[in-house]
Design an enzyme around this catalytic site. Structure first.
Site, PDB file in Angstrom:
ATOM      1  N   TYR A  96       0.842  -1.200   0.000  1.00 17.72           N
ATOM      2  CA  TYR A  96       0.000   0.000   0.000  1.00 17.72           C
ATOM      3  C   TYR A  96       0.878   1.250   0.000  1.00 17.72           C
ATOM      4  O   TYR A  96       0.593   2.216  -0.699  1.00 17.72           O
ATOM      5  CB  TYR A  96      -0.931  -0.007   1.215  1.00 17.72           C
ATOM      6  CG  TYR A  96      -1.920  -1.150   1.175  1.00 17.72           C
ATOM      7  CD1 TYR A  96      -3.120  -1.028   0.485  1.00 17.72           C
ATOM      8  CD2 TYR A  96      -1.652  -2.358   1.811  1.00 17.72           C
ATOM      9  CE1 TYR A  96      -4.029  -2.072   0.430  1.00 17.72           C
ATOM     10  CE2 TYR A  96      -2.556  -3.413   1.764  1.00 17.72           C
ATOM     11  CZ  TYR A  96      -3.737  -3.268   1.078  1.00 17.72           C
ATOM     12  OH  TYR A  96      -4.631  -4.312   1.020  1.00 17.72           O
ATOM     13  N   ASN A 120     -12.582  -0.866  -5.004  1.00 20.47           N
ATOM     14  CA  ASN A 120     -12.430  -1.165  -6.424  1.00 20.47           C
ATOM     15  C   ASN A 120     -13.627  -1.979  -6.925  1.00 20.47           C
ATOM     16  O   ASN A 120     -13.839  -3.106  -6.483  1.00 20.47           O
ATOM     17  CB  ASN A 120     -11.126  -1.950  -6.637  1.00 20.47           C
ATOM     18  CG  ASN A 120     -10.961  -2.452  -8.050  1.00 20.47           C
ATOM     19  OD1 ASN A 120     -11.621  -2.007  -8.973  1.00 20.47           O
ATOM     20  ND2 ASN A 120     -10.052  -3.407  -8.212  1.00 20.47           N
ATOM     21  N   CYS A 128      -6.525  -5.334  -7.731  1.00 15.69           N
ATOM     22  CA  CYS A 128      -6.338  -4.934  -6.334  1.00 15.69           C
ATOM     23  C   CYS A 128      -5.784  -6.077  -5.491  1.00 15.69           C
ATOM     24  O   CYS A 128      -5.215  -5.836  -4.420  1.00 15.69           O
ATOM     25  CB  CYS A 128      -7.641  -4.394  -5.747  1.00 15.69           C
ATOM     26  SG  CYS A 128      -9.063  -5.470  -5.956  1.00 15.69           S
ATOM     27  N   GLU A 155      -1.348 -16.574 -10.572  1.00 13.80           N
ATOM     28  CA  GLU A 155      -0.411 -15.773 -11.376  1.00 13.80           C
ATOM     29  C   GLU A 155       1.019 -16.290 -11.222  1.00 13.80           C
ATOM     30  O   GLU A 155       1.751 -16.385 -12.216  1.00 13.80           O
ATOM     31  CB  GLU A 155      -0.503 -14.303 -10.988  1.00 13.80           C
ATOM     32  CG  GLU A 155      -1.832 -13.679 -11.398  1.00 13.80           C
ATOM     33  CD  GLU A 155      -1.937 -12.198 -11.083  1.00 13.80           C
ATOM     34  OE1 GLU A 155      -0.927 -11.573 -10.704  1.00 13.80           O
ATOM     35  OE2 GLU A 155      -3.059 -11.656 -11.219  1.00 13.80           O
TER      36      GLU A 155
END
Length: 160
Positions: A96, A120, A128, A155
Site C-alpha cells: 500500500y 475497487n 487490487c 499468477e
C-alpha cells in the site's frame, strides 16, 4: 445496464456493463437483497461475452493483460489509485505504501490507498489483489483473503 454471471475458480462472478464498458465484477454472495442488480441479465451481450472469455483465459493462466473498456465509478482519488493498480504487473505485488509513493504521496497515505483499493468495483481486471502489506503479508481483500491467495498463486504458477 446489463449483467451476466460466470463460474470461476474463486466462485461465481457477476459481470456488469453499462454504456459499452465493464463497470463491476462482483463476488458471491452478491450484495443486493434479491441477488440481482438493476438492469437485465443478458448472457449474449458482446462486451460481457468478451469479458467472460478474457476472465476464463486469465484463470487458465493464458491471459496476463486484460483488454476491455472499463468505467469504474469512484472519486478522483479512487480513480488515481485504480489506475496505479493496473500498472502492477502480472505475478507482481506492491505494498500500500509503494502505491502511495507511486502517486507522489507519503507512506501515511497507505491507509487511503487501502480504502480505495477495497472500493475497487472491478477486481481481477483492476488487480487490487496484487496489493499486500508492507511486511509481505496478505491483508484485507473485499473478496476474502482466500480469494486473494488463489489469484496470487494462479499468477505465480502461470509464470513458471
Amino acid at each position: 445496464m446489463t449483467w451476466t454471471v460466470i463460474d470461476s475458480p474463486i466462485g461465481e462472478l457477476r459481470l456488469v456493463a453499462r454504456g459499452g464498458a465493464l463497470t463491476q465484477i462482483e463476488f458471491t454472495p452478491f450484495r443486493d437483497a434479491d441477488g440481482r442488480p438493476k438492469g437485465d441479465r443478458v448472457d449474449d451481450d458482446p462486451l460481457l461475452v468478451e469479458a467472460a472469455r478474457q476472465l476464463r483465459d486469465y484463470f487458465a493462466g493464458d491471459l496476463k493483460d486484460f483488454d476491455l473498456p472499463l468505467a469504474p465509478v469512484g472519486s478522483a482519488w479512487q480513480q488515481s489509485v485504480w489506475d496505479q493498480l493496473t500498472k502492477i504487473g502480472y505475478g507482481e505485488t506492491a505494498s500500500y505504501g509503494e502505491v502511495a509513493a507511486r502517486l507522489g504521496k507519503s507512506n501515511a497515505a497507505s491507509r487511503a490507498v487501502g480504502l480505495a483499493n477495497g472500493a475497487n468495483p472491478i477486481p481481477i481486471v483492476i488487480p487490487c489483489h496484487r496489493v499486500i502489506g508492507a511486511n509481505g503479508t496478505l491483508t484485507g481483500y473485499a473478496g476474502g483473503i482466500e480469494r486473494k491467495q488463489t489469484l496470487l498463486s494462479l499468477e505465480q504458477d502461470a509464470l513458471f
